[in-house]
Enzyme design. Structure first.
Site, PDB file in Angstrom:
ATOM      1  N   SER A 163      18.319  74.961  74.123  1.00 49.70           N
ATOM      2  CA  SER A 163      17.585  73.901  73.628  1.00 49.70           C
ATOM      3  C   SER A 163      18.431  72.640  74.582  1.00 49.70           C
ATOM      4  O   SER A 163      19.756  72.540  74.421  1.00 49.70           O
ATOM      5  CB  SER A 163      17.529  73.732  72.236  1.00 49.70           C
ATOM      6  N   ASP A 212      11.339  64.904  70.916  1.00 47.89           N
ATOM      7  CA  ASP A 212      12.514  65.834  70.885  1.00 47.89           C
ATOM      8  C   ASP A 212      13.395  65.540  72.050  1.00 47.89           C
ATOM      9  O   ASP A 212      13.957  66.429  72.709  1.00 47.89           O
ATOM     10  CB  ASP A 212      11.927  67.198  70.793  1.00 47.89           C
ATOM     11  N   HIS A 231      16.806  67.705  68.515  1.00 48.11           N
ATOM     12  CA  HIS A 231      17.055  68.586  67.354  1.00 48.11           C
ATOM     13  C   HIS A 231      18.447  69.135  67.671  1.00 48.11           C
ATOM     14  O   HIS A 231      18.967  69.740  66.736  1.00 48.11           O
ATOM     15  CB  HIS A 231      16.164  69.654  67.197  1.00 48.11           C
TER      16      HIS A 231
END
Length: 379
Positions: free
Chosen positions: A223, A144, A114
């Site tokens: 992230s 992911d 993402h």
């Protein structure tokens, strides 16, 4: 009775005392700022520094861990190319930022899918300030995970050491390094709060299992960054947070390194993740309705692909009755000792294995339950 009159000397002495007091107060008031300045000057004298002494052992360990791991972490910024409707000129529009880490000496960088999703370009900044435009090698939206590659000709940053996640314990210390809100190379610490969390990945109805829950502060920008154990080994990728406000609420999730070790080599080798499959057709929505109608728990095999592993193992797909009702034959209720009650659980369970592995299915057909060994094929 006659009262003695005050003598002139006594009156003069009283007048002199009162006058002297008034004069003293006036002088004190006038010189009070100077007095205050003098005292302030005395207070402004540099203090003697108290010796710090040796740092606590855990402090020194944390410092050494950050200093040894920092160069393995990267700062990723993404952009999207946009064409102007009128001028037809192409502009580069910043899209977002995230974190990542060096995977190997070949220049592969691991981050979250993402982080780079929808971007046209990605730039990787190293801890020493050098920046490189990255190429996308492969990605798995279901996990992911994305793999980028940069061309570092000299002074290559060290790959992050690899650990394991199957033996993690709740309560052990963890360390997250990333770039929250663009504040590069930030260290946060915490513990493993829970293990084996499952969350909807939002892609194809697949559930990511075995997630690590931690209270180490994870914010937007973290992230893709590494979650490390106290030995500085990679144990997960910081991938998401639970927060109604969008900021850290003490609940963060990381994809475990054992999952990364299965996925990343395939992404580097093939550019995509080849999911292990049984060779059957299933459907989440239809399975939910059938489970309620038939009052059963498991996954209804809708169709068996001819020549597939499931076909060779003797599995049977559902049939259509004359009234257009679906009549199930085989229902998968267990895989290698793990109960299966939904399509998401089945896909997640298969994801723990690789193509060529043999799994044991527990099948319900009508009122009979039997076990079947199936060799996984490429999905």
């Amino acid at each position: 009775m006659n009262y003695p009159h005050n003598s002139p000397d006594r009156f003069f002495r009283r007048w002199l005392i009162v006058t002297s007091c008034i004069a003293f107060l006036m002088l004190f008031w006038q010189f009070m700022p100077a007095v205050e300045s003098w005292f302030s000057a005395q207070e402004g004298t540099p203090r003697v520094i108290t010796p710090r002494g040796d740092m606590a052992a855990d402090e020194q360990t944390t410092i050494e861990l950050f200093e040894s791991s920092r160069n393995s972490v990267v700062f990723i910024t993404t952009a999207q190319l946009v064409r102007d409707t009128w001028s037809r000129n192409i502009f580069q529009v910043p899209r977002g930022s995230g974190s990542g880490f060096i995977w190997n000496d070949a220049g592969h960088v691991i981050t979250n899918y993402h982080v780079i999703q929808g971007a046209s370009q990605a730039n990787v900044k190293l801890a020493d300030g050098r920046s490189y435009q990255a190429a996308l090698v492969g990605a798995s939206a279901e996990h992911d995970i994305a793999v980028l590659k940069i061309g570092v000709a000299f002074q290559r940053p060290p790959p992050v050491p690899i650990g394991t996640s199957h033996d993690l314990k709740v309560g052990q210390k963890v360390f997250a390094i990333g770039n929250p809100f663009g504040l590069d190379w930030t260290l946060t610490t915490g513990i493993v709060s829970a293990l084996d969390r499952s969350l909807d990945a939002g892609a194809g109805g697949v559930t990511i299992d075995n997630l690590i829950q931690t209270d180490a502060a994870i914010n937007p920008g973290n992230s893709g960054g590494p979650l490390l154990d106290s030995a500085g080994r990679l144990i997960g990728i910081n991938t998401m947070i639970y927060s109604p406000s969008g900021a850290s609420a003490g609940i963060g999730f990381s994809v475990p390194v054992d999952t990364i070790m299965r996925i990343v080599p395939q992404l580097i080798r093939n550019g995509r993740y080849i999911r292990p499959s049984l060779g059957i057709t299933v459907d989440e929505n239809l399975n939910s309705r059938l489970s309620k109608i038939l009052d059963v728990r498991g996954v209804v095999v809708l169709n068996v692909i001819p020549g597939s592993s499931a076909d060779k193992a003797g599995l049977k797909g559902a049939v259509m009755a004359r009234n257009s009702a679906i009549l199930p034959r085989d229902i998968i209720i267990n895989l290698n000792g793990r109960e299966i009650s939904s399509v998401a659980q089945l896909l997640s369970a298969l994801d723990d294995y690789k193509v060529g592995d043999v799994v044991t299915l527990q099948i319900q057909r009508e009122d009979n339950i039997r076990q079947v060994d199936v060799k996984l094929q490429a999905g």
